[in-house]
Every structure is written in structure tokens, then in C-alpha cells.
Design an enzyme around this catalytic site. Structure first.
Site, PDB file in Angstrom:
ATOM      1  N   ASP A   5     -12.098  26.736   5.661  1.00 21.44           N
ATOM      2  CA  ASP A   5     -12.594  26.081   4.446  1.00 21.44           C
ATOM      3  C   ASP A   5     -11.431  25.624   3.568  1.00 21.44           C
ATOM      4  O   ASP A   5     -11.433  24.510   3.041  1.00 21.44           O
ATOM      5  CB  ASP A   5     -13.456  27.066   3.635  1.00 21.44           C
ATOM      6  CG  ASP A   5     -14.920  26.953   4.037  1.00 21.44           C
ATOM      7  OD1 ASP A   5     -15.223  26.008   4.801  1.00 21.44           O
ATOM      8  OD2 ASP A   5     -15.709  27.803   3.586  1.00 21.44           O
ATOM      9  N   ASP A  32      -7.799  29.751   5.344  1.00 19.57           N
ATOM     10  CA  ASP A  32      -8.887  29.744   6.340  1.00 19.57           C
ATOM     11  C   ASP A  32      -9.375  28.310   6.543  1.00 19.57           C
ATOM     12  O   ASP A  32      -8.832  27.381   5.948  1.00 19.57           O
ATOM     13  CB  ASP A  32     -10.027  30.678   5.894  1.00 19.57           C
ATOM     14  CG  ASP A  32     -10.624  30.270   4.548  1.00 19.57           C
ATOM     15  OD1 ASP A  32     -10.315  29.146   4.066  1.00 19.57           O
ATOM     16  OD2 ASP A  32     -11.377  31.054   3.951  1.00 19.57           O
ATOM     17  N   ASP A  78      -7.327  28.827   0.225  1.00 16.13           N
ATOM     18  CA  ASP A  78      -7.312  30.014   1.093  1.00 16.13           C
ATOM     19  C   ASP A  78      -6.757  29.658   2.470  1.00 16.13           C
ATOM     20  O   ASP A  78      -6.882  28.522   2.925  1.00 16.13           O
ATOM     21  CB  ASP A  78      -8.746  30.544   1.273  1.00 16.13           C
ATOM     22  CG  ASP A  78      -9.289  31.113  -0.028  1.00 16.13           C
ATOM     23  OD1 ASP A  78      -8.466  31.377  -0.935  1.00 16.13           O
ATOM     24  OD2 ASP A  78     -10.524  31.263  -0.141  1.00 16.13           O
ATOM     25  N   GLU A  92      -8.987  27.032  -5.089  1.00 15.44           N
ATOM     26  CA  GLU A  92     -10.325  26.925  -4.515  1.00 15.44           C
ATOM     27  C   GLU A  92     -11.231  27.980  -5.152  1.00 15.44           C
ATOM     28  O   GLU A  92     -11.044  29.171  -4.937  1.00 15.44           O
ATOM     29  CB  GLU A  92     -10.154  27.192  -3.015  1.00 15.44           C
ATOM     30  CG  GLU A  92     -11.346  27.016  -2.184  1.00 15.44           C
ATOM     31  CD  GLU A  92     -11.040  27.542  -0.767  1.00 15.44           C
ATOM     32  OE1 GLU A  92      -9.851  27.661  -0.387  1.00 15.44           O
ATOM     33  OE2 GLU A  92     -12.008  27.842  -0.055  1.00 15.44           O
TER      34      GLU A  92
END
Ligand code: 0R9
Length: 657
Positions: free
Chosen positions: A521, A519, A517, A444
């Protein structure tokens, strides 16, 4: 004198019986030869020097092949002096009609293009340096002496640098007949460093003896000139087995596909020419073809070789077809010849040669002659012993299979090379070409891409950074997919195509690893990618190529000890079990992969054996339910997503993001 066993029964006798000195065509004097020797013998190096000896030997061979000589002597003495003797009729010494005061001998020795060879009158088949004649040797010799024993009288004549150094002298009566030519090449032409090689001359003499079984060649060399142990100083070369003897000596000790060699020869009927051949297939060595025309080597092949290749290939194909072998059709002449050891000799009238060095036969009739004769004999050879023929056929088919396999490999390499050229610019590819053991990390953003690039193993791990969110294929119109930059980069990098065009065998990596990641997103991007793969490349999932990387979320360190935790629960577990109860453990939370040092990323997420990967599976028996979930969560209808959230909210836990 008894006539030599003749490949050209009668022809030599008929043609030459009526020789008159006017048969010698006279074209020009010898000055041009000394001025531009390269034009006549292809240069002035050692190879050209050996041409001189070959020319005189060839002239003696012509007399033998025509059936008038049985014995030739070929001798190398000190000072690079070569002597050739034949026991033929002797060069005519009667006066030439055009040059009343010159003998035929003098004309042929001092005039360029003199000799019946050019009109094909003297010999039916002639070797010679493709017709340049003894006059060229004479022109390029410091001195040359000819001795002719004819009609019981001996005659001698000496030349210096091509010019008569005295008159033709009758030196009295003799009991023998024939011609002796002795010469010393001119150092002004070849330099004082150029010398005859005994090994080359010996090989030359030996091959002539193999090529014409009717001749005996007596080789002699001054022993002080011999540097290698292989060349004898004195040897009688006579091979009644002809080319068969030649081939046997060439492949001595080698295993052959069939113990029977393929041998044959024809007589020269109706002046059509004669052919002799010997072929064996030796799988453990490279094949070779040595060919000759009128005993002259043709190292660049030509029409006669083409005839042999065609004949062997056509006959073997016809045999295979009759035997019902389906693979027969794929056999090419190269498959037949690549392990074939072949010697081929033709005798034809007025041969034509091609190429700068005139080492390639171009006479079309030679191809027809060889092809017809050899085809006929090979058909019989194959039919005589089906067991051997079958062995040869399957050997040649194996050669064809190997060839096709090599071609396929080359094609794959070429394809992968051209595909490499079309790879997206932001892909950092691995160096290994074949997919086995390779991985593509989809990461990403550029900063994570940079860390991953440094953390990877360059041989097997490739990195493709994806910028931002990729298109949601479950809700986008079909045409959008191709327009989306991130997806088209991904498709190019994978190389296997999508949808109905998916080709598993074209997939450039063994594993595709989504590394986002830890998280929301990251989770969103991962689900968009999963949707893409599920919809567009379900086979890639089914065949176990898709994985999710598990980057850590926390770094825990205290007193030199560093551990990584995947999530909150893992963090708590590590704090309890790995550190002392009241230790002030330093806990840092990674906001993204880009924040990690490349070394940390490598250790925790990328290095095989140390990392944890989740393999993505989509069981084919759960296809309907997986379809529904993907539709609900990623599809066009937000109300289905809303429903899912309502039903599953009870399982949600508060996390500190
Ligand atoms: C030692 C090398 N031998 C020769 O150079 C050589 C040439 C040659 C020859 C004839 C016989 N022996 C030869 N040895 C020959 C004789 C006759 C007819 N044709 C050829 C005959 O007696 O009728 N010749 C090669 C060319 C010519 N003779 C010539 F005819 F052109 F002169």
C-alpha cells in the site's frame, strides 16, 4: 540708532513709522485667560510655562527682525523670574484713542488680542505665540513689570495677575531706548512644582540667534539653577553664519556625502517673504528637519517643509535624468530626505498655523516660495560640481534601492502570513518562515501522521498526513485534480501552484519527503505521489526537491542491542554480522509507521544525518523513456501494465508481506 541688518529691507520701517495707538485691535479682557489657560497656551504644564518666556522673547525678536533692535538680553533668575530686554523703539506709551485714560502699553498688556499683529500692522512678519501676545503672559503671571525707554524718558508699569498694580510712571531721563519685560509665572496657574529649565531656555535663545544673524542675544542664568554642565551661566549668542552655523554645530564630527553644505538665503523682495536653509546629507545618522516660521519653531512641519522636499527631489531627479541615469525615476522625497539634515527658516506675513498645538505651518504661499527659491539654487549647486552631484545622486538611489528591498521583504512576509492562513487544517507546519532548510513529510494516514508529528523537529519539519490513496493523475480527467481533497491540501501546503502555474520561488519547503509504509500500500501511495509530482511539478523534481524516506521494516534486538533493517536482505546481513551466531535475536516487523514509537521514527527515518533519503531524479535527457514508463505503469491502459508485468516477472522475488 543704526538699523539692524535687515532681511526685510525697508518694510519694518515703512510699516511701523506711521504707528498710532488705534492700530491696536481690542477684542476682550483677560479674565478668560486665567479661567481657561489651556485655551491660550495649550495647557498648564512645564511646556506651557516655557511658552510664556518664548512669547516675550519672540516679541523682542519681532522688533529685531523688523530692523529696530540689535541686542536682546534673556535672563533667568532665582524664583523663576524671567527678564527680557531689547534695544528697540520701546512699546508705545501714548494714550489709546478708544481708552483715553489708558496708554497703548497698558492696553496691549491688559487686553486679549491687543496688538497690531492681528491686523498685520505693527510688524511685517511676526512671531509671538502665534499672536496670543504679551497680555496672556501678563494674565498668567503673579506679577509682570514693563520698562519702556523711549524718547530719552524711562517709564515703568507693574501688573499683578494681569491687572495694573499702579499707573504708568515716568521715572526720569535715560540714555538708552528699548523695552524690558520682567515676570514671575503664577504658581496658582502652573503649580508650585513647575520651574523653568535653564537648558530649554538657553536652547530657545540659541536657536533665535541662529535664525536671525542681525541679532545678538545675551544669555544669563543664575548659576545656582544650572544642573547640567552643558548650559552656560553667561554667553553672548551671535551667529553671523546664520543657519549654516546652526547646521555645522548639529552635525559636527559626522561624515557627509558632500563636503560642501547646501546653503542659501533670500532677501524679502516685494514683501514676498524670505527663506534661509542649510542642508547636508550624513549617511551614518538619521536625517532631521528643523523648521521655523518667523523664528517660531514648527516641529510638525507644514507647507514650507513640503516646499523644500519638493525642490530637492525635483532638482535631483532632473539632474539624474540629464545625466541619463535610468534609476532616477524611482527616487521619492523620502529617499532624498531620509539622511538629510536640514534647517529651514521662512519669514512671511500673517502666517497660518494648524493643529491643536499650532505647530504646523499651513500657509500655501510658503510652499510655493520655498519650492521656487530652493529649486533654483539647488539646480545651480548640482551643476557647479558634477562629481559631488553624482555622489549625492548615487547615494539617494541607494536609499531608494534599500526602500524597495524593504518593501519587497515586507510584501513577502505579508504574503507568507496570508498564505499561512490558507494552509490546510491537517498540516502541522514548521515554525521557520523562509523555505531554506525546511522539509515537508507526506505521510500515509493519521496514525503515522501522529507519530511523525511527535518525532519531527518543529522548527524545520512539517507533516502532512494523506488519508488513503490519492488520485492517480495519470489516469484521471484534468478537472478531477482540483476536486481531489488530498491533492488540493497538498497543493495548498506546497504553495507553489501546479502545471503551468508552478512557481518555484513560492515553494514553501526546501525538501518534500514522501514517507509511506514499507508495504505494498505504501509503495502504491508513493507511486501515485511520484506520478503527481512528475506530471504536475516536474521542475520540483528537476531542481532536486523530492525525496523518498526509507523507514525500516524490521527491528532486531538482543541483549540490549537494537538495530533496524530496511528490508529482508538487510535483516539477514545484520543478523550475520551484528549478532552472535546462535543468539536468539528478537525480530519484530513494523506493520506501518504508525506502529513505531516517535523516538524510533525520529532516529531511523527523520533525523537529518542519521536517516537515509532517496533523492528522486528525472534526468531531462531521459524524458521520453520516463514519460513512457509513467504512462505504462500509471496510465489509462491496463494492457500496458500487463505487458510490463509479463516482461518483468522474471525479476520478481517472493517476499513475506
Ligand atoms: C522685551 C520684550 N519686548 C517687547 O515685548 C516689545 C514689544 C515692542 C513693540 C514695539 C517696539 N519694541 C517692542 N518690544 C513697537 C514700537 C512701535 C511700533 N510697533 C512696535 C513704535 O514705536 O511705533 N510693540 C509690539 C506691539 C506694539 N509695540 C504695539 F504697537 F502694539 F503697542
Amino acid at each position: 540708532m543704526a538699523k539692524a541688518p535687515d532681511l526685510f529691507e525697508n518694510h519694518g520701517a515703512e510699516k511701523t513709522a506711521g504707528y498710532t495707538a488705534k492700530d491696536i485691535e481690542v477684542l476682550e479682557g483677560l479674565e478668560p485667560v486665567r479661567r481657561r489657560p489651556g485655551m491660550y497656551i495649550g495647557g498648564t504644564d512645564e511646556r506651557a510655562l516655557h511658552h510664556l518666556a518664548a512669547e516675550i522673547l519672540d516679541n523682542a525678536m519681532d522688533e529685531a527682525v523688523a530692523g529696530f533692535a540689535t541686542r536682546i538680553e534673556f535672563e533667568l533668575s532665582l524664583d523663576d523670574i524671567v527678564t527680557v530686554r531689547d534695544n528697540g523703539r520701546g512699546i508705545p506709551i501714548d494714550p489709546h484713542p478708544k481708552f483715553k485714560n489708558k496708554s497703548a502699553l497698558e492696553v496691549i498688556m491688559t487686553t486679549l488680542h491687543a496688538g497690531g499683529k492681528f491686523g498685520g500692522k505693527v510688524y511685517d512678519t511676526s512671531g509671538g505665540l502665534h499672536g496670543v501676545g504679551s497680555s496672556v503672559v501678563n494674565a498668567l503671571s503673579e506679577w509682570l513689570e514693563v520698562e519702556v525707554a523711549r524718547e530719552r524718558q524711562n517709564h515703568v508699569m507693574r501688573f499683578e495677575r494681569g491687572k495694573p498694580a499702579g499707573k504708568l510712571k515716568n521715572t526720569g531721563s535715560v540714555n538708552r531706548r528699548g523695552t524690558i519685560v520682567r515676570f514671575k509665572p503664577d504658581a496658582q496657574i502652573f503649580g508650585s512644582e513647575a520651574h523653568f529649565s535653564p537648558a530649554m531656555l538657553y536652547r530657545m535663545a540659541k536657536s533665535k540667534a541662529y535664525l536671525f544673524r542681525g541679532v545678538e542675544i545675551h544669555w544669563r542664568c543664575d548659576p545656582s539653577l544650572i544642573r547640567n554642565g552643558k548650559t552656560p551661566a553667561d554667553e553672548i549668542l551671535k551667529f553671523p553664519g546664520g543657519l549654516a552655523d546652526f547646521l555645522r554645530s548639529e552635525i559636527e564630527g559626522e561624515t557627509t556625502v558632500s563636503p560642501r553644505l547646501f546653503l542659501g538665503r533670500t532677501e524679502n523682495k516685494d514683501g514676498k517673504g524670505a527663506v534661509e536653509w542649510a542642508v547636508a546629507w550624513a549617511p551614518e545618522r538619521d536625517g532631521f528637519m528643523q523648521s521655523f516660521c518667523n523664528t517660531i519653531p514648527t516641529p510638525l512641519g507644514g507647507t514650507h517643509e513640503q516646499g523644500l522636499r519638493n525642490a530637492l527631489t525635483k532638482a535631483l531627479r532632473a539632474y539624474g535624468e540629464r545625466a541619463g541615469n535610468k534609476k532616477t525615476a524611482q527616487i521619492t522625497p523620502d529617499d532624498v530626505m531620509s539622511a538629510a539634515c536640514a534647517v529651514l527658516s521662512v519669514f512671511i506675513r500673517e502666517p497660518e498655523f494648524q493643529g491643536q498645538t499650532k505647530e504646523k505651518l499651513s500657509t500655501q504661499d510658503a510652499q510655493r516660495l520655498v519650492e521656487t527659491v530652493v529649486r533654483d539654487h539647488f539646480d545651480h549647486w548640482l551643476a557647479e560640481s558634477p562629481a559631488e552631484a553624482d555622489r549625492l545622486l548615487s547615494f539617494v538611489i541607494d536609499q531608494a534601492d534599500d526602500r524597495l528591498k524593504r518593501r519587497q521583504e515586507r510584501e513577502t512576509q505579508r504574503k507568507s502570513a496570508t498564505r499561512k492562513l490558507r494552509l490546510p487544517g491537517k498540516l502541522t507546519d514548521c515554525t521557520r518562515d523562509a523555505p531554506g532548510g525546511t522539509e515537508l513529510f507526506l505521510v500515509e494516514g493519521d496514525s503515522a501522521g501522529g507519530s511523525a508529528k511527535q518525532a519531527r523537529d518543529r522548527t524545520t519539519q512539517a507533516v502532512l498526513p494523506l488519508r488513503g490513496k490519492i488520485l492517480n493523475v495519470a489516469s484521471a480527467a484534468a478537472g478531477k485534480l482540483a476536486q481531489n481533497q488530498e491533492l488540493s491540501d497538498l497543493l495548498l501546503a506546497l504553495g507553489c501552484g501546479a502545471g503551468s502555474k508552478y512557481r518555484e520561488e513560492e515553494l514553501r519547503y526546501e525538501r518534500v519527503i514522501i514517507m509511506t509504509d514499507a508495504d505494498v500500500d505504501g509503495a502504491h501511495i508513493a507511486s501515485l505521489l511520484l506520478t503527481f509530482f512528475y506530471r504536475e511539478m516536474p521542475k520540483l523534481i528537476e531542481n532536486g526537491h523530492l525525496f523518498l524516506a526509507m523507514p525500516p521494516l524490521y527491528r532486531l534486538s538482543h541483549a540490549g542491542k537494537t538495530l533496524y533493517a530496511r528490508d529482508d536482505a538487510h535483516r539477514e546481513q545484520l543478523l550475520k554480522t551484528e549478532f552472535k551466531a546462535n543468539a536468539k535475536v528478537e525480530i519484530s516487523r513494523f506493520k506501518g509507521l504508525g506502529e513505531m514509537m516517535p523516538g524510533q521514527l525520529k532516529e531511523t527515518t527523520m533525523r537529518p544525518g542519521q536517516r537515509t533519503l532517496i533523492q528522486v531524479i528525472a534526468p531531462s535527457d531521459a524524458r521520453a523513456s520516463t514519460d513512457r514508463i509513467v504512462d505504462d505503469l500509471m496510465g489509462k491502459k491496463p494492457e500496458l501494465r500487463f505487458k510490463f508485468i509479463q516482461e518483468n516477472a522474471q525479476f520478481a522475488v517472493d517476499v513475506d508481506l
